[in-house]
Design an enzyme around this catalytic site. Sequence first.
Site: not given
Length: 245
Positions: A12, A15, A35, A55, A78, A143, A147, A178
Site C-alpha cells: 500500500t 516500493i 495490514r 500480517d 516486499n 537489518y 537482508k 519512501t
Amino acid sequence: MAERHAVVTGATRGIGWAIARRLAEDGVRVTLIGRDMKRLVERASSIGADFVACDVTDAEAVGHAFAGLDHVDMLINNAGIAESAPFLKSDDAQFQRMFDVNVLGAVRCTRHVLPGMIEAGWGRVVNVASTAGLRGYGYIAAYAASKHALVGVTRSLALETAKRGVTVNAVCPGFTETDMTETTLDRIVEKTGRTREQAMAELTASNPQGRLVQPDEVAAAVAFLCGDGAASITGQAIAIAGGEA
Ligand code: NAI
C-alpha cells in the site's frame, strides 16, 4: 504478462505500491497484501486490483490469505521493516523482529505459492532485499543480517527450482525515496543533531549517482524479472543503487 496473477506484499505504500502499480499497468492481475484495511481498499480500487489483509509475521493469517487466492504466477515479497542501533544495543529481540518480517515473512508467503508454480511449470518470485543484503553498513547489523539471509534464501531456492520453470531473484535497492527513508532521516536528525539537509546529503552521498533511488525504478526491475524475457535470470541479487553495491 496479461492473464497472469501477481501478489505483492507490503503493497500500500513506497516500493510495494510502485511495484503493484507497475504490474497493473503491464496488464497483470494484482492482489495487494497489507495490514491497513482502509489503505488497501483505496489503493486496490485505484488500480483495479484485489486485496487481502494480513500480517506476514502471522503464519496462520498468511495461510488463510493465500488459501483464498486464485493461482499465483508471481510473488513479490516486499513487506519489510528497518531498525537501526549500535551493535551493542541490538538485542535478540531486535534481530528476531527483523528476521520475522524480512526473512520469515517472505518464506511463509513463498511456501504457499511455490507448489502451484511448480505444477504450472512457470513462476516468478522476487524478493525485495537491499544493498544491505550485499554488504555491511554501521548501525544496522540486525537489518543487514536479515537482508543477507533473504539473499541466501533467494540463491538457494533458485537452485532448487531451476528446472521447474520458476525463477527466484532479489532486487537490492539503495536508499529509496519512501516513508522508510523518511524515518531514517528523522532518526539521524534526532541522534546526531544534524539538520535534515545534512542528513539527506549523507544518505545521497552513499549512492555514486548522488541521489535517492525512486520506487518506480525498483518497480521497473521487478517487472522485468517477472517477464518471460527474464526466464534465464535466477538466483540473482540485483543492486538498484546507482553503482553503490
Ligand atoms: P515502507 O515502510 O514505506 O513500506 C513497507 C511496507 O511493508 C508497508 O506497507 C508496511 O506496512 C509493510 N509491512 C511491514 N511489516 C509488515 C508485516 N508484518 N506484514 C505485512 N506488511 C508489512 O518501506 P519501503 O521503503 O517501501 O520498503 C519496502 C521494502 O524495500 C522493504 O523490504 C525494505 O526493507 C526494502 N528496502 C527499502 C529501502 C529504502 O531505502 N526505502 C532500501 C532497500 C530496501
